[in-house]
Scaffold this motif. Structure first.
Motif, PDB file in Angstrom:
ATOM      1  N   GLY A  15      31.886  -6.435 -15.299  1.00 50.54           N
ATOM      2  CA  GLY A  15      32.427  -5.774 -14.157  1.00 50.54           C
ATOM      3  C   GLY A  15      31.362  -5.277 -13.233  1.00 50.54           C
ATOM      4  N   LEU A  16      31.826  -4.785 -12.287  1.00 52.71           N
ATOM      5  CA  LEU A  16      31.039  -4.179 -11.282  1.00 52.71           C
ATOM      6  C   LEU A  16      31.622  -2.714 -10.926  1.00 52.71           C
ATOM      7  N   VAL A  17      30.793  -1.837 -11.169  1.00 50.45           N
ATOM      8  CA  VAL A  17      31.229  -0.171 -10.588  1.00 50.45           C
ATOM      9  C   VAL A  17      30.275   0.159  -9.530  1.00 50.45           C
ATOM     10  N   ALA A  18      30.949   0.558  -8.401  1.00 53.04           N
ATOM     11  CA  ALA A  18      30.223   1.088  -7.496  1.00 53.04           C
ATOM     12  C   ALA A  18      30.661   2.432  -7.215  1.00 53.04           C
ATOM     13  N   ASP A  19      29.788   3.365  -7.384  1.00 53.64           N
ATOM     14  CA  ASP A  19      29.921   4.709  -7.096  1.00 53.64           C
ATOM     15  C   ASP A  19      29.262   5.386  -6.190  1.00 53.64           C
TER      16      ASP A  19
ATOM     17  N   ARG B 203      33.441   9.737 -17.507  1.00 55.68           N
ATOM     18  CA  ARG B 203      32.819   8.734 -18.478  1.00 55.68           C
ATOM     19  C   ARG B 203      33.769   8.375 -19.399  1.00 55.68           C
ATOM     20  N   ASP B 204      34.778   9.010 -19.977  1.00 60.99           N
ATOM     21  CA  ASP B 204      35.560   8.527 -20.969  1.00 60.99           C
ATOM     22  C   ASP B 204      36.311   7.171 -20.244  1.00 60.99           C
ATOM     23  N   LYS B 205      36.837   7.876 -19.124  1.00 61.79           N
ATOM     24  CA  LYS B 205      37.620   6.714 -18.164  1.00 61.79           C
ATOM     25  C   LYS B 205      36.940   5.524 -17.833  1.00 61.79           C
ATOM     26  N   LEU B 206      35.521   5.589 -17.665  1.00 58.22           N
ATOM     27  CA  LEU B 206      34.838   4.339 -17.082  1.00 58.22           C
ATOM     28  C   LEU B 206      34.810   3.476 -18.567  1.00 58.22           C
ATOM     29  N   VAL B 207      34.609   4.248 -19.744  1.00 58.51           N
ATOM     30  CA  VAL B 207      34.397   3.354 -20.930  1.00 58.51           C
ATOM     31  C   VAL B 207      35.824   2.628 -21.147  1.00 58.51           C
ATOM     32  N   ALA B 208      36.854   3.317 -21.047  1.00 62.64           N
ATOM     33  CA  ALA B 208      38.099   2.981 -21.270  1.00 62.64           C
ATOM     34  C   ALA B 208      38.391   1.466 -20.010  1.00 62.64           C
ATOM     35  N   TRP B 209      38.092   1.644 -18.677  1.00 64.80           N
ATOM     36  CA  TRP B 209      37.884   0.698 -17.798  1.00 64.80           C
ATOM     37  C   TRP B 209      37.254  -0.507 -18.161  1.00 64.80           C
ATOM     38  N   LEU B 210      35.991  -0.303 -18.667  1.00 63.68           N
ATOM     39  CA  LEU B 210      35.016  -1.404 -19.255  1.00 63.68           C
ATOM     40  C   LEU B 210      35.496  -2.028 -20.425  1.00 63.68           C
ATOM     41  N   ASP B 211      36.232  -1.422 -21.269  1.00 65.71           N
ATOM     42  CA  ASP B 211      36.790  -2.108 -22.409  1.00 65.71           C
ATOM     43  C   ASP B 211      38.013  -2.915 -21.858  1.00 65.71           C
ATOM     44  N   GLY B 212      38.647  -2.671 -20.969  1.00 69.34           N
ATOM     45  CA  GLY B 212      39.660  -3.241 -20.427  1.00 69.34           C
ATOM     46  C   GLY B 212      39.456  -4.707 -19.746  1.00 69.34           C
ATOM     47  N   VAL B 213      38.112  -4.562 -19.069  1.00 65.83           N
ATOM     48  CA  VAL B 213      38.013  -5.646 -18.048  1.00 65.83           C
ATOM     49  C   VAL B 213      36.822  -6.551 -18.800  1.00 65.83           C
ATOM     50  N   MET B 214      36.196  -6.299 -19.672  1.00 64.81           N
ATOM     51  CA  MET B 214      35.083  -6.934 -20.573  1.00 64.81           C
ATOM     52  C   MET B 214      35.717  -7.687 -21.671  1.00 64.81           C
ATOM     53  N   PRO B 215      35.302  -8.971 -21.796  1.00 66.46           N
ATOM     54  CA  PRO B 215      35.705  -9.759 -22.991  1.00 66.46           C
ATOM     55  C   PRO B 215      35.166  -9.034 -24.369  1.00 66.46           C
ATOM     56  N   PRO B 216      36.028  -8.993 -25.463  1.00 68.15           N
ATOM     57  CA  PRO B 216      35.389  -8.639 -26.728  1.00 68.15           C
ATOM     58  C   PRO B 216      34.068  -9.232 -26.996  1.00 68.15           C
ATOM     59  N   ALA B 217      33.119  -8.402 -27.454  1.00 66.46           N
ATOM     60  CA  ALA B 217      31.749  -9.017 -27.951  1.00 66.46           C
ATOM     61  C   ALA B 217      32.107  -9.944 -29.236  1.00 66.46           C
TER      62      ALA B 217
END
Length: 131
Positions: free
Chosen positions: A1-5, A100-114
């Motif tokens: 994913g891409l994050v633009a802040d 930060r926690d919300k970002l980790v949750a977003w990344l977990d939701g969009v990234m395929p499992p390792a």
């Protein structure tokens, strides 16, 4: 994913906008903005991105006005997510643990499992030397 802040839509456009905000540089906003390269234009690049995108914009960002985040979000492809953050300084969102926690949750939701690491190969059986 891409994050633009707190990203701008165009380096030249943000330069022009910042010059327009001060009475002394206001008359020079157009000519001076042309001294800045216009090759950095996320607004032109983001439609070419085909991964999940998170755009984060500070509603009260004193450096990059909020409308930049809104325009980037409008130009992004799906799947895309927009966070409008109130009362946060420029690029200050992830200094707060809840974001930060919300970002980790977003990344977990969009990234395929390792992929699970491969099991180690069995150790070679040692043979006793012949007598």
């Amino acid at each position: 994913g891409l994050v633009a802040d707190s990203s701008f839509t165009s380096l030249r456009a943000i330069t022009r906008e910042k010059l327009a905000g001060f009475w002394l540089t206001w008359p020079l906003q157009w000519p001076l903005s042309f001294t800045v390269s216009d090759t950095l234009r996320p607004i032109d690049t983001i439609p070419e991105i085909h991964v999940p995108v998170l755009i984060v914009g500070g509603e009260d960002d004193p450096v990059v006005p909020f409308h930049n985040a809104q325009e980037l979000f409008a130009a992004a492809n799906e799947p895309k997510t927009f966070w409008a953050i109130p009362k946060i300084p420029h690029i200050g969102t992830f200094a707060l643990p809840e974001y930060r926690d919300k970002l980790v949750a977003w990344l977990d939701g969009v990234m395929p499992p390792a992929a699970a690491p491969a099991a180690p190969a069995p150790a070679a059986k040692m043979q006793d030397p012949p007598p």
